[in-house]
Design a protein around this motif. Sequence first.
Motif, PDB file in Angstrom:
ATOM      1  N   HIS A 129      -0.908   6.501  -4.885  1.00 43.86           N
ATOM      2  CA  HIS A 129      -0.742   5.089  -4.554  1.00 43.86           C
ATOM      3  C   HIS A 129      -0.198   4.879  -3.152  1.00 43.86           C
ATOM      4  CE1 HIS A 129      -1.926   3.317  -8.265  1.00 43.86           C
ATOM      5  NE2 HIS A 129      -1.157   4.121  -8.951  1.00 43.86           N
ATOM      6  N   ASN A 130       0.000   5.959  -2.435  1.00 43.45           N
ATOM      7  CA  ASN A 130       0.589   5.811  -1.109  1.00 43.45           C
ATOM      8  C   ASN A 130      -0.447   5.933  -0.004  1.00 43.45           C
ATOM      9  OD1 ASN A 130       3.106   5.320  -1.993  1.00 43.45           O
ATOM     10  ND2 ASN A 130       4.022   7.211  -1.254  1.00 43.45           N
ATOM     11  N   ARG A 131      -0.165   5.231   1.044  1.00 37.88           N
ATOM     12  CA  ARG A 131      -0.987   5.334   2.249  1.00 37.88           C
ATOM     13  C   ARG A 131      -2.475   5.191   1.953  1.00 37.88           C
ATOM     14  NH1 ARG A 131       2.798   9.067   2.342  1.00 37.88           N
ATOM     15  NH2 ARG A 131       1.435  10.714   1.651  1.00 37.88           N
ATOM     16  N   LEU A 173      -5.726   6.086  -2.666  1.00 43.19           N
ATOM     17  CA  LEU A 173      -6.639   5.695  -3.738  1.00 43.19           C
ATOM     18  C   LEU A 173      -7.948   5.182  -3.147  1.00 43.19           C
ATOM     19  CD1 LEU A 173      -7.018   5.331  -6.714  1.00 43.19           C
ATOM     20  CD2 LEU A 173      -5.849   3.151  -6.571  1.00 43.19           C
ATOM     21  N   HIS A 190       0.788  -1.226   0.000  1.00 43.22           N
ATOM     22  CA  HIS A 190       0.000   0.000   0.000  1.00 43.22           C
ATOM     23  C   HIS A 190       0.822   1.279   0.000  1.00 43.22           C
ATOM     24  CE1 HIS A 190       0.486   0.790   4.309  1.00 43.22           C
ATOM     25  NE2 HIS A 190       0.352  -0.489   4.486  1.00 43.22           N
ATOM     26  N   THR A 191       2.088   1.213   0.275  1.00 41.94           N
ATOM     27  CA  THR A 191       2.877   2.440   0.246  1.00 41.94           C
ATOM     28  C   THR A 191       4.284   2.121  -0.246  1.00 41.94           C
ATOM     29  OG1 THR A 191       1.623   3.303   2.117  1.00 41.94           O
ATOM     30  CG2 THR A 191       3.678   4.390   1.636  1.00 41.94           C
ATOM     31  N   ARG A 239       3.596   4.169 -11.181  1.00 41.65           N
ATOM     32  CA  ARG A 239       2.748   4.419 -12.337  1.00 41.65           C
ATOM     33  C   ARG A 239       1.395   3.750 -12.174  1.00 41.65           C
ATOM     34  NH1 ARG A 239       6.084   3.926 -17.571  1.00 41.65           N
ATOM     35  NH2 ARG A 239       5.314   1.813 -17.681  1.00 41.65           N
ATOM     36  N   ALA A 299      -1.248   6.693 -13.350  1.00 45.12           N
ATOM     37  CA  ALA A 299      -1.606   7.659 -12.319  1.00 45.12           C
ATOM     38  C   ALA A 299      -1.604   9.085 -12.856  1.00 45.12           C
ATOM     39  CB  ALA A 299      -0.634   7.529 -11.158  1.00 45.12           C
ATOM     40  N   ASP A 308      -2.957  13.846  -6.533  1.00 46.73           N
ATOM     41  CA  ASP A 308      -1.555  13.983  -6.912  1.00 46.73           C
ATOM     42  C   ASP A 308      -1.028  12.635  -7.378  1.00 46.73           C
ATOM     43  OD1 ASP A 308       0.943  16.047  -6.288  1.00 46.73           O
ATOM     44  OD2 ASP A 308       1.473  13.930  -6.320  1.00 46.73           O
ATOM     45  N   PRO A 309      -0.533  12.559  -8.587  1.00 46.22           N
ATOM     46  CA  PRO A 309      -0.128  11.249  -9.111  1.00 46.22           C
ATOM     47  C   PRO A 309       0.984  10.591  -8.295  1.00 46.22           C
ATOM     48  CG  PRO A 309       0.559  13.023 -10.578  1.00 46.22           C
ATOM     49  CD  PRO A 309      -0.359  13.623  -9.581  1.00 46.22           C
ATOM     50  N   THR A 310       1.777  11.386  -7.636  1.00 42.88           N
ATOM     51  CA  THR A 310       2.878  10.758  -6.896  1.00 42.88           C
ATOM     52  C   THR A 310       2.428  10.252  -5.534  1.00 42.88           C
ATOM     53  OG1 THR A 310       3.513  12.878  -5.969  1.00 42.88           O
ATOM     54  CG2 THR A 310       4.576  12.223  -7.995  1.00 42.88           C
ATOM     55  N   GLU A 311       1.279  10.730  -5.098  1.00 40.80           N
ATOM     56  CA  GLU A 311       0.841  10.340  -3.762  1.00 40.80           C
ATOM     57  C   GLU A 311      -0.285   9.316  -3.816  1.00 40.80           C
ATOM     58  OE1 GLU A 311       1.824  11.879  -0.755  1.00 40.80           O
ATOM     59  OE2 GLU A 311       3.423  12.885  -1.855  1.00 40.80           O
ATOM     60  N   PHE A 367       8.506   6.874  -9.654  1.00 45.45           N
ATOM     61  CA  PHE A 367       7.117   7.279  -9.786  1.00 45.45           C
ATOM     62  C   PHE A 367       6.279   6.012  -9.859  1.00 45.45           C
ATOM     63  CE2 PHE A 367       3.739   8.404 -12.987  1.00 45.45           C
ATOM     64  CZ  PHE A 367       2.891   8.934 -12.042  1.00 45.45           C
TER      65      PHE A 367
END
Lengths: 1132, 139
Positions: free
Chosen positions: B102-104, B107, A799-800, A808, B37, B97-100, A806
């Motif tokens: 997928h984090n934490r 999504l 998940h992180t 994608r 993303a 934000d595409p860089t964020e 990047f």
Amino acid sequence: MSTAGFNSQNGAGTGQPYSNGPSQNPVGLQQLPGAGYGSGHQSPFNLMQAKAPSPSVPGHYSPGPFQPLPPGSPYHLSPSPTAYPAPQGQPLLTAPLIGRPPSQTPPHSASSSPGLRLIPAQPTPPPPPAVSSSSYHQNPLQTAAPAWHYNTSQPTMRSPAPMILPPHGPVANNVNPAASLAGQSLPPPPLSSAAYNTSPPSPHLSQTQSQPQGLGMPPTSLHGYGQPGSAPPPMNPMAPHTYQPIRPAYGPPPTGPPPPMRPTPPPTGPPAASGTPPPTKADGAVAGNGPQATNSYNHVDSKMAGLAQPGPPGRHLGHYPSLPPGYQNTSGPPAPSPMHPAMQAATQPYTQAPQAYQQMSGGPGMAQLSPSLASMSLQSGTPEALRVVNLLQERNLLPPTPISAPTPCLTQDLQRINCSPEVYRCTLTSIPQTQSLLNKAKLPLGLLLHPFKDLSQLPVVTSSTIVRCRSCRTYINPFVSFLDQRRWKCNLCYRVNDVPEEFMYNPVSRSYGEPHKRPEVQNATIEFIAPSEYMLRPPQPAVYLFVLDVSHNAVEKGYLNVFCQSLLDNINALPGDSRTKVGFITFDSTVHFYNLQEGLSQPQMLIVSDIEDIFLPTPDSLLVNLNECKELVQDLLKSLPSLFQKTMETQSALGAALQAAFKLLSPTGGRMSVFQTQLPNLGVGALQSREDPNQRASAKEIQHLSPATDFYKKLALDCSGQQVAVDLFLLSSQYCDLASLGCISRYSAGNVYYYPSYHHQHSPAQVECFQKDLKRYLTRKIGFEAVMRIRCTKGLSIHTFHGNFFVRSTDLLSLPNVNPDAGFAVQMSIDENLVDTQVVSFQAALLYTSSKGERRIRVHTLCLPVVNSLTDIFAGADVQAISGLLACMAVDRSVTASLGDARDAMINAAIDSLASYRQFALTIQQPGLLAPACLRLFPLYILALLKQKAFRLGTSTRLDDRVFAMCQLKYQPLAYAMPMIHPSLYRLDDLTDEGALNVNERTIPQPRVLQLSVEKLSRDGAFLMDAGTVMYLWIGRNCNPIFLTQVLGVPSYADVLDNLYVLPEIDSAESQRTRALIGWLRDQRPFYPSLHVIKDESQLKASLLQHMIEDRTDSALSYYEFLLHLQQKITK
Amino acid sequence: MEAAVFILSLVDCCALIFLAVYFIITLSDLECDYINARACCSKLNKWVIPEMVGQCLSTMLMLISLHWFIFVLNLPVAVWNIYRYVKVPMGNMGVFDPTEIHNRGQLKSHMKEAMIKLGYHLLCFFIYLYSMILALIND
């Protein structure tokens, strides 16, 4: 059928009859150009080795038919069809051994190799784990060494039984070139059986002390190290031999996962369990010494002894001085030393292993234990990792040698082929069955990867079809199961797939119908040459663009000279082929391009002053083929420094230059190296100074950790889309807003280098550092247009992500460039219960274009067991990986929330996990702050993180320094990040060769690691602190004059120069040892730590003291106070 | 007059429903790896402001026409939309934000938010519809 050929380019060239160096190719030979994989040694044992049955998964394939194969069965056998291709420039020939930076010997690695540590988990004397034909590419560490250490029975080398000892000749050969030179490369076979027969006084050349009783307890250690090492317990004032049976108490039988820390007491079990080979683990020194490994246990010990004797009183490793006396006695034997048994065990674990093995263990020792230990011995089934440690009582938790990763509790067969912890580490080596169990343990679950690490033994497979699971696209790997000859079951999604016809043929043995013996199924780390399906476009050439700041400030710094000189020196070493292209852009308030087209008599500078709308003046001739235009490039590099000598331009239009560079590179992709010396203040991407220097120390909350503009991020994503990576070199003493600038590298998978006080005259140390870093940067391996996908077994999900790239799509990382020094981390959660599964696997597949224009896929697969009890989860915790992952998480938290939040989160992580351990995993409640042995360093690392530059509060820290430290924590692989978190302290003035490593014929002394407390420094010594990116050599006021004269080359303390940064090359033993140690430490990492010699009055002393993590500072707790704080929170 | 207000709100609400569905579809595309993303975020960020405006519009309409209950119902969502927009860090490329993303679990939380909004807008839709009919009958 374009047979899955292992055709070789150079393997063929070895004209030896049996060029099979199964599994252990001598490092030295590896480096011989043209020597194929196995050109290795010609030891007579090779045959045996080839025949040694592979201890493979029962039922999968039987070793039987394989045995009678001709000796050459391993891959290297013969020319083309069976050898792997080893194109030049491939790491297999030139790069260092797997899992270690260059110049390190396998021996050392052997110590940390999982193979060694796995053995405790094996209840029966296993066949020597190794050396089947399959292990051809195996890391030698994982194969030969263990076998050779752990053979309990006394097979002779010629025994035809499956218990054949792996030949140690080759081992010696590989592992220790030096030793082999010393004539030990082929020790007589019987030697091996001495491993566990205490008696034979074997000829060990490098034994520094005579130890006639073989593996028995060396007297020296008893007396010499008296205090910590071998203090007899109070009630047992007897000879060492009677002492030994006590061991089992704290070294319980090897039922659980093996101890995670290296210096653990050997788990000598009760007789029942003692049918197993003594599961001792080899120390670095031990394994490192190849042939003499038989009793190198003693060796380690005597090293300890040697070290402790001359130590000043301050070096006695004691309890907290402030503790009430009674408290000190509760757990440890009070007599001669205040040292806790844990430490004793740690310091001399190796001596008694063989003996204990022979003795009836258990009995007498138990009764003599102090109460707390007795209580533990009740849980005699507990593995060492779970030994309860009361942190408040035991001060000396730090093992004297570097810590290695814990070994997953897998069967030996699986562990033998498992991925090296150097490449792949999981925070929990035992995966919890359910998310709720994971939540209960309060430990983070994640992976730390170093996927593109320089490896020396990397199997490379060329095959027209790469076998992958049809539904989840997992690459076939050693952990899949073969249902029958024709079908295999994916270990990630459990789909049953067919084995393609082509895969049935095994080019290694040149036999048909053994798909499970293919290298893909025998190696957890493997590289495929990808066929054209893996290309979206033809592989790109290597393209390097250098973007240089030439403003007044940059000229003042004087970096251009160094850069141009380095590039001139290494221009032929730039990775690439005949298509390699280079280009240069310089900028101040305008952007300058250089036309280097063939045919010009000299480089032509083109200036574009329209920085608002940048364009390329002559798009075709700015990037030129390096080979065709080398002269012009060299001319340019020679003239560049002088070209801007007189410039008065102070502004910097970095944004425009980056845009121009992006335009230039976007048709091909490639690498952009940006050198910047000030805050960009003109045109697009201009930044404001956001730092208030007066607030550095006092601020309660750190502002401006996040970027000020999205310009750099957007540009980075554009770059990423066009396969352009941006590496940033920041040489600035003023604030440069790294938080914003860093984005350009962070999202385009570049790196950031930062030299805060760079000046060509005033800071020679930084200049040296810059030079060395540049050299490495220019010449290291590089992969272009890469993507990495991390897959895990169904039920787990990522998940992180942490690192520079990047993301994608959900599991696909876009890496325009990948370099061998980049680390990644991911956090995982458990979505579905893993009830039905015994093991889970993680696969990282990195698809890249090599600098030679080949499309390659490097696949790493890690397999870990699933457990359902909290105790097992704790037993498998990898404290270093946990700390590394927490650091990454804390960096994220600092940026998205606040630094205070991040600090609290880290403290809470320690509190929660220890509280959970106390509540759920501990059977016997005791007072104090209890932790399992494998997590005993957890609070220390958390405290170290809180005092790290990235997260500290209350100490004046420049914002850029802080942001850079954060970048480092996220980007550096764990092995390099650990010293930055928790530096190592060594005493240097009494270095001895005892226990030294032998690396490339150099003797590397291995002083013990001291705790980070001023208390450990003594005025009559000299100490080295290795803090990752920097080293400090602290000279005490009354330092040993021999050290001063022999190492520093000065007659007295007063003559030591204040800004000394290189040690003079003096031809004395002391100097050689010191320089060898420092050089070795430097060689272990890809960046170059500069050395600072520090005296009492030096300015840098403060920075040294800031690394003294266990001490109290004005703004931070001491270690003991921190523990009390934790305890208070836990018991509340 | 009142009928006109509700008709306008109804149209607005329909638009918001479509937008919510669009968000959900795009996010699930990203989840399933159909788009990357970067593309997803630039698509969605375009619609953040229209969504905010649409939501504020219906809130203002309710305020002007003095329908307190519906106004109170609309207010939190409008406030949330504005808050979310204002709180975007300077270095980010918008709410998405595409860089964020997928984090934490971002999504997932975006997805959840879009789902909740969809439900909420459907509720509003029926309220407006009812009120509109009522208003038309009363006229």
